[in-house]
Design an enzyme around this catalytic site. Structure first.
Site, mmCIF file in Angstrom:
data_model
loop_
_atom_site.group_PDB
_atom_site.id
_atom_site.type_symbol
_atom_site.label_atom_id
_atom_site.label_comp_id
_atom_site.label_asym_id
_atom_site.label_seq_id
_atom_site.Cartn_x
_atom_site.Cartn_y
_atom_site.Cartn_z
ATOM 1 N N ASN A 205 0.878 -1.161 -0.114
ATOM 2 C CA ASN A 205 0.158 -0.246 -0.069
ATOM 3 C C ASN A 205 0.933 1.239 -0.018
ATOM 4 O O ASN A 205 2.000 1.117 0.103
ATOM 5 C CB ASN A 205 -1.006 0.125 1.137
ATOM 6 N N GLU A 208 3.465 1.535 2.770
ATOM 7 C CA GLU A 208 4.384 0.665 2.737
ATOM 8 C C GLU A 208 5.370 0.935 1.870
ATOM 9 O O GLU A 208 6.743 0.696 2.074
ATOM 10 C CB GLU A 208 3.832 -1.042 2.651
ATOM 11 N N ASP A 276 -6.514 -7.839 1.565
ATOM 12 C CA ASP A 276 -6.690 -9.182 1.490
ATOM 13 C C ASP A 276 -7.572 -9.771 0.087
ATOM 14 O O ASP A 276 -7.168 -10.624 -0.706
ATOM 15 C CB ASP A 276 -7.320 -9.980 2.501
#
Length: 331
Positions: A205, A208, A276
């Site tokens: 993301n 990150e 996820d």
């Protein structure tokens, strides 16, 4: 089977097997009501009305894959404890195989217990082992992964920095997957960020990406987003980097092209578990060798759909299919 339409695509999903390697956990919930403060300490007293245990972490990726019609195989290390029995019971209930699960007497099974009153989150209690795998655990896990790769269509690393994944396991897995022509997709975390060399799709993301590359910039600065993604892609020697930008959509870059896919307008209830869902959809698209812009667009659409639900829920495949047709997504 030639995939010429969205319905064809969702039928193709049902024929795929996916190996999910990563940190699994139990998400436990205690729901109750609060009507008074404890006489023992200035804390609320919760009168318990309901308890529930769900599969979490990498296991939520397995649930998303199953919901999309694919067959997930989880490869993970649990403790040799009552929580591991509960986790395997949850797998059995969902008809997901436990053949990739390893137990260790030197670890405990991760469980995150949340106490809630109405929609108010009062407390979370985490029980987990954060140490890296010992050599025996690592050998068992690596052996299990190498044994399972030949029977799947794509490999997913779902990393939560809980110690299951390390540089050696990544290297061995990627080498074997490359030998067999199986794509590898990654949902990374900080510890192993630069160890995923040679993978097919790397999905950080924005937070990150910025932490990993040690730069700070606004998502609206497309020039920096593009240049930092290119540096990351070159450093990892990976085929594609797909960065999720929350409500701003998704940015995907390959060697030859890049696309900034805006988010679809949604009524957001909860962003938990959206990553996820995104990696699950992307993995199935990569297994079918679909184009980068389609991978990002369908994943982006699915991530938005689950954000409309409260709590962590797997994607509804029919709803995703209907919306993909409605938005005229082109294969």
């Amino acid at each position: 089977m030639a995939i010429k339409s969205i319905p064809d695509l969702f039928k193709a999903f049902q024929k795929l097997k996916v190996l999910v390697i990563g940190d699994v956990m139990i998400d436990a919930y205690i729901w109750g009501t609060v009507s008074r403060i404890s006489p023992e300490a200035p804390v609320p007293v919760v009168n318990v009305k309901n308890r529930e245990k769900r599969m979490g972490g990498a296991a939520n990726v397995a649930l998303n894959l199953q919901s999309l019609g694919a067959e997930p195989i989880l490869c993970a290390v649990l403790g040799d404890d009552e929580e591991a029995n509960i986790f395997e019971g949850l797998l059995e209930k969902r008809n997901i195989t436990a053949k990739g699960i390893i137990r260790s007497k030197d670890r405990i099974t991760t469980i995150k217990e949340r106490v809630l009153s109405g929609s108010q989150h009062l407390l979370r209690v985490d029980s987990e082992s954060l140490e890296p795998l010992n050599s025996s655990e690592e050998n068992l896990l690596s052996q299990k992964i190498l044994e399972l790769i030949p029977e799947v269509d794509v490999v997913v690393f779902e990393d939560y920095d809980k110690g299951t994944i390390n540089a050696q396991i990544i290297q061995d897995t990627v080498e074997r997957a490359q030998e067999l022509g199986k794509p590898v997709v990654v949902d990374p975390k900080k510890n192993n960020f630069f160890d995923y060399k040679g993978v097919d799709l790397f999905k950080p993301n924005l937070k990150e990406l910025k932490e990993g590359m040690n730069v700070n910039f606004e998502h609206s600065n497309q020039e920096v987003l593009k240049s930092q993604t290119q540096l990351l892609r070159e450093r990892l020697s990976c085929k594609m980097v797909m960065t999720t930008l929350s409500e701003k959509g998704v940015y995907i870059q390959s060697e030859r092209e890049d696309f900034l896919i805006p988010a679809y307008k949604r009524s957001i209830s909860d962003v938990s578990g959206a990553g996820d869902t995104v990696i699950s959809i992307a993995a199935l698209c990569m297994a079918l060798n679909l184009k980068a812009d389609f991978v990002a667009t369908l994943s982006n659409l699915g991530g938005g759909i689950v954000c409309e639900e409260l709590g962590v829920v797997p994607i509804d495949a029919k709803k995703l299919e209907v919306e993909a047709i409605k938005h005229n997504l082109q294969l």
